[in-house]
Design a protein around this motif. Structure first.
Motif, mmCIF file in Angstrom:
data_model
loop_
_atom_site.group_PDB
_atom_site.id
_atom_site.type_symbol
_atom_site.label_atom_id
_atom_site.label_comp_id
_atom_site.label_asym_id
_atom_site.label_seq_id
_atom_site.Cartn_x
_atom_site.Cartn_y
_atom_site.Cartn_z
ATOM 1 N N LYS A 1 -32.746 93.248 36.178
ATOM 2 C CA LYS A 1 -31.648 94.193 36.395
ATOM 3 C C LYS A 1 -30.467 93.619 37.168
ATOM 4 C CE LYS A 1 -31.799 97.947 35.453
ATOM 5 N NZ LYS A 1 -31.316 98.614 34.206
ATOM 6 N N THR A 2 -30.643 92.481 37.861
ATOM 7 C CA THR A 2 -29.577 91.974 38.722
ATOM 8 C C THR A 2 -29.134 90.582 38.276
ATOM 9 O OG1 THR A 2 -31.143 91.016 40.309
ATOM 10 C CG2 THR A 2 -30.465 93.299 40.673
ATOM 11 N N TYR B 1 -38.805 92.859 38.284
ATOM 12 C CA TYR B 1 -37.946 93.869 37.657
ATOM 13 C C TYR B 1 -36.489 93.681 38.080
ATOM 14 C CZ TYR B 1 -36.234 98.367 36.009
ATOM 15 O OH TYR B 1 -35.523 99.352 35.359
ATOM 16 N N GLN C 1 -30.617 87.994 42.220
ATOM 17 C CA GLN C 1 -31.550 87.469 41.225
ATOM 18 C C GLN C 1 -32.152 86.145 41.676
ATOM 19 O OE1 GLN C 1 -30.209 85.710 37.404
ATOM 20 N NE2 GLN C 1 -31.269 87.445 36.439
ATOM 21 N N TYR D 1 -35.545 104.622 30.696
ATOM 22 C CA TYR D 1 -35.314 103.180 30.577
ATOM 23 C C TYR D 1 -34.135 102.893 29.647
ATOM 24 C CZ TYR D 1 -39.256 101.363 33.233
ATOM 25 O OH TYR D 1 -40.103 101.009 34.265
ATOM 26 N N LYS E 1 -27.839 95.369 33.006
ATOM 27 C CA LYS E 1 -27.685 94.894 34.376
ATOM 28 C C LYS E 1 -27.005 95.933 35.266
ATOM 29 C CE LYS E 1 -29.120 90.535 33.896
ATOM 30 N NZ LYS E 1 -30.206 89.938 34.702
ATOM 31 N N ILE E 2 -27.341 95.885 36.557
ATOM 32 C CA ILE E 2 -26.678 96.743 37.532
ATOM 33 C C ILE E 2 -25.308 96.158 37.857
ATOM 34 C CG2 ILE E 2 -26.760 97.616 39.893
ATOM 35 C CD1 ILE E 2 -29.795 97.540 39.690
ATOM 36 N N ARG F 1 -30.639 101.093 31.022
ATOM 37 C CA ARG F 1 -30.817 99.729 30.513
ATOM 38 C C ARG F 1 -29.647 98.852 30.952
ATOM 39 N NH1 ARG F 1 -28.935 102.965 26.566
ATOM 40 N NH2 ARG F 1 -27.151 102.274 25.314
#
Length: 260
Positions: free
Chosen positions: A106-107, A102, A112, A245, A251-252, A249
């Motif tokens: 997101k990263t 996950y 990542q 979600y 990328k952070i 949504r």
């Protein structure tokens, strides 16, 4: 069935609840306190405690719960065994795998890349634990051994492990190619096929080797009442999860406000 099994799993269930509470408290204090590193570590410890407790509960259940005439007759420490320790390793690795895949979505950059690297090790641990459980279960229960290896049952029971292994291969492929969404999807498939295999193996038992679904079921009116109540909540839960979600949504952004 829940009341019967709970007598043998009080300790891991209590530890799991304590882990969940520590997660919630740590999350709130992390935002308000200046000691963010400490509360971040406490959040991690609570997560690990909850996963370890769930592993012991699952391992204790699969290893056998001593029930006679619907009453638990085992010891308070029956859940602690070499087999349950192996299951704990698999549960922790599995949850870590879900978290890593996950975070891949997101990263970016170093975080990542680290998740891609850790994901391959976690995937192999999951496979090893799955193999141990697959071998241990028929050896522990002769009726399962006979059920698995008789014709034509062997052809049906071979499908789910084969799909799980295929998902594992595709997971490694996706990690090697550094896909972003595929690793999470294939990890979910591994969980799905693994638990479907456990359910198919133990059917019609809900407490392995002791209590069947029919024996554990309440009367019809109670089941209908619960179905209506839960049926009304399920759309609300699905809608809420889809909404969150959508809100979170993408990328952070580590440079955004409130990012730590």
């Amino acid at each position: 069935a829940y009341g019967t099994v709970l007598h043998g799993l009080y300790i891991p269930i209590i530890l799991m609840l304590l882990g969940f509470m520590l997660r919630g408290v740590s999350f709130e204090f992390h935002e308000l306190s200046e000691r963010k590193a400490f509360w971040g570590a406490m959040f991690g410890f609570g997560s690990l405690l909850a996963a370890v407790a769930q592993g012991f509960a699952l391992g204790g259940l699969l290893n056998g719960v001593k029930v006679v005439d619907g009453v638990y007759v085992g010891d308070v420490w029956d859940w602690l065994s070499p087999f349950s320790l192996i299951v704990v390793l698999g549960v922790v690795a599995g949850y870590s795998m879900l978290g890593s895949t996950y975070l891949i979505i997101k990263t970016q950059d170093d975080i990542q890349a680290g998740c891609y690297q850790r994901g391959q090790l976690l995937a192999w641990i999951m496979l090893a634990v799955g193999a141990v459980v697959t071998v241990w279960t028929p050896l522990q229960y002769p009726q399962i051994f006979a059920r698995w290896l008789t014709t034509p049952n062997i052809y049906f029971f071979a499908v789910l492990p084969a799909l799980a292994v295929l998902s594992f291969v595709m997971l490694l492929r996706a990690l090697k190619r550094q896909d972003e969404v595929a690793p999470f999807a294939w990890t979910m498939m591994i969980f799905l096929f693994s638990f479907a295999g456990l359910a198919a193996t133990w059917y019609p038992y809900i407490v392995p080797g002791s209590v069947t679904i029919d024996e554990a079921a309440s009367d019809t009116s109670t089941l209908v009442f619960m179905l209506i109540g839960i049926g009304m909540l399920i759309p609300v839960m699905i809608t809420y999860n889809v909404y969150q979600y959508i809100v979170f949504r993408g990328k952070i952004d580590p440079d955004a406000e409130h990012a730590y």
